[in-house]
Write a protein that holds these residues in place. Structure first.
Motif, short mmCIF file in Angstrom:
data_model
loop_
_atom_site.label_atom_id
_atom_site.label_comp_id
_atom_site.label_asym_id
_atom_site.label_seq_id
_atom_site.Cartn_x
_atom_site.Cartn_y
_atom_site.Cartn_z
N ALA A 28 0.84 -1.20 0.00
CA ALA A 28 0.00 0.00 0.00
C ALA A 28 0.88 1.25 0.00
CB ALA A 28 -0.91 0.00 1.22
N GLU A 29 0.41 2.29 -0.65
CA GLU A 29 1.18 3.55 -0.80
C GLU A 29 1.66 4.11 0.54
OE1 GLU A 29 2.35 5.30 -3.43
OE2 GLU A 29 1.63 3.72 -4.75
N ASP A 30 0.85 4.02 1.57
CA ASP A 30 1.21 4.62 2.86
C ASP A 30 2.34 3.87 3.57
OD1 ASP A 30 -0.56 2.48 3.27
OD2 ASP A 30 -1.22 3.29 5.20
N VAL B 177 10.22 -7.22 2.22
CA VAL B 177 10.23 -7.92 3.52
C VAL B 177 9.91 -6.92 4.64
CG1 VAL B 177 11.64 -9.21 5.16
CG2 VAL B 177 11.79 -9.72 2.73
N ALA B 178 10.46 -5.71 4.54
CA ALA B 178 10.19 -4.68 5.55
C ALA B 178 8.71 -4.32 5.56
CB ALA B 178 11.04 -3.45 5.29
N ALA B 179 8.09 -4.25 4.40
CA ALA B 179 6.67 -3.91 4.31
C ALA B 179 5.81 -4.98 4.98
CB ALA B 179 6.26 -3.74 2.86
N GLU B 180 6.30 -6.22 4.99
CA GLU B 180 5.59 -7.32 5.65
C GLU B 180 5.86 -7.36 7.14
OE1 GLU B 180 7.12 -10.68 3.54
OE2 GLU B 180 6.04 -10.22 1.71
N GLY B 181 6.76 -6.48 7.62
CA GLY B 181 7.09 -6.44 9.04
C GLY B 181 8.04 -7.53 9.48
N LYS B 182 8.79 -8.10 8.54
CA LYS B 182 9.67 -9.23 8.87
C LYS B 182 11.16 -8.93 8.79
CE LYS B 182 6.29 -12.62 7.31
NZ LYS B 182 6.02 -13.70 6.35
N LEU B 183 11.54 -7.72 8.37
CA LEU B 183 12.96 -7.44 8.20
C LEU B 183 13.69 -7.37 9.54
CD1 LEU B 183 15.25 -6.89 6.23
CD2 LEU B 183 14.67 -4.47 6.31
N TYR B 184 13.09 -6.75 10.52
CA TYR B 184 13.72 -6.62 11.83
C TYR B 184 12.99 -7.46 12.88
CZ TYR B 184 16.44 -2.84 9.86
OH TYR B 184 17.30 -2.11 9.09
N GLN B 185 12.30 -8.49 12.45
CA GLN B 185 11.56 -9.36 13.35
C GLN B 185 12.52 -10.26 14.10
OE1 GLN B 185 8.98 -12.06 11.30
NE2 GLN B 185 7.70 -12.41 13.07
N GLN B 186 12.30 -10.40 15.40
CA GLN B 186 13.14 -11.25 16.23
C GLN B 186 12.59 -12.67 16.23
OE1 GLN B 186 16.03 -10.34 17.85
NE2 GLN B 186 15.79 -8.45 16.70
N LYS B 187 13.46 -13.63 16.13
CA LYS B 187 13.07 -15.03 16.21
C LYS B 187 13.20 -15.49 17.65
CE LYS B 187 12.50 -15.58 11.82
NZ LYS B 187 11.26 -15.91 11.20
N THR B 188 12.18 -16.16 18.14
CA THR B 188 12.21 -16.62 19.52
C THR B 188 12.05 -18.13 19.61
OG1 THR B 188 9.84 -16.23 19.71
CG2 THR B 188 11.30 -14.46 20.44
#
Length: 129
Positions: free
Chosen positions: A20-22, A62-73
Motif C-alpha cells: 500500500a502507498e502509505d 520484507v520490511a513492508a511485511e514487518g519481517k525485516l527486523y523481526q526477532q526469532k524466539t
C-alpha cells in the motif's frame, strides 16, 4: 544513512502494487538502513548497480511485511544433569540458535546473496604498512 534505493526504484523492480502507498516510504527507509548496516564496499553511489537495487527492493518488500527486523524466539529446551556420588545437580535452559539459515526470511537471504560481491567478512581487516 546511505540511499541505495528509492520508492521509484522498488516500484520499477516489483511493480507499483508491492505494498500500500502509505507503507512504501517506511519500508524503503528500513531497507536503506539495513543496506547501510552491511557496510557494502565498492558500491558507486552515483551509479548504483542493478543487483544492489534488486536486493534493496527485496529488503523493502520484507520490511513492508514487518519481517525485516523481526526477532526469532524459537529454540529448544535443554537439560543437563551431573551426578557425583550421592550429589546430583540439574540445569534446564532454553537454547536459541540464531545462526541457522531459517532465522532469516527467504527474500532476505536472496538479497544477501545478490550483495555478496560488495560484502566483506566481519572477521577480515585491512593491514597497512
Amino acid at each position: 544513512m546511505a540511499t541505495y534505493i528509492t520508492v521509484a526504484d522498488v516500484d520499477a523492480t516489483l511493480g507499483p502494487a508491492w505494498v500500500a502507498e502509505d507503507k512504501k516510504s517506511r519500508a524503503v527507509m528500513q531497507a536503506n538502513a539495513y543496506l547501510t548496516s552491511l557496510n557494502l564496499a565498492g558500491v558507486d553511489m552515483d551509479a548504483i548497480p542493478e543487483e544492489v537495487k534488486q536486493a534493496g527492493a527485496e529488503l523493502a518488500k520484507v520490511a513492508a511485511e514487518g519481517k525485516l527486523y523481526q526477532q526469532k524466539t524459537e529454540g529448544s529446551l535443554e537439560a543437563k544433569t551431573v551426578k557425583a556420588g550421592p550429589v546430583t545437580t540439574s540445569k534446564t535452559f532454553a537454547s536459541l540458535d540464531s545462526s541457522k539459515i531459517i532465522a532469516q526470511p527467504g527474500d532476505v537471504q536472496f538479497a544477501l546473496a545478490l550483495l555478496t560481491p560488495w560484502r566483506s567478512s566481519p572477521f577480515a581487516f585491512s593491514v597497512f604498512r
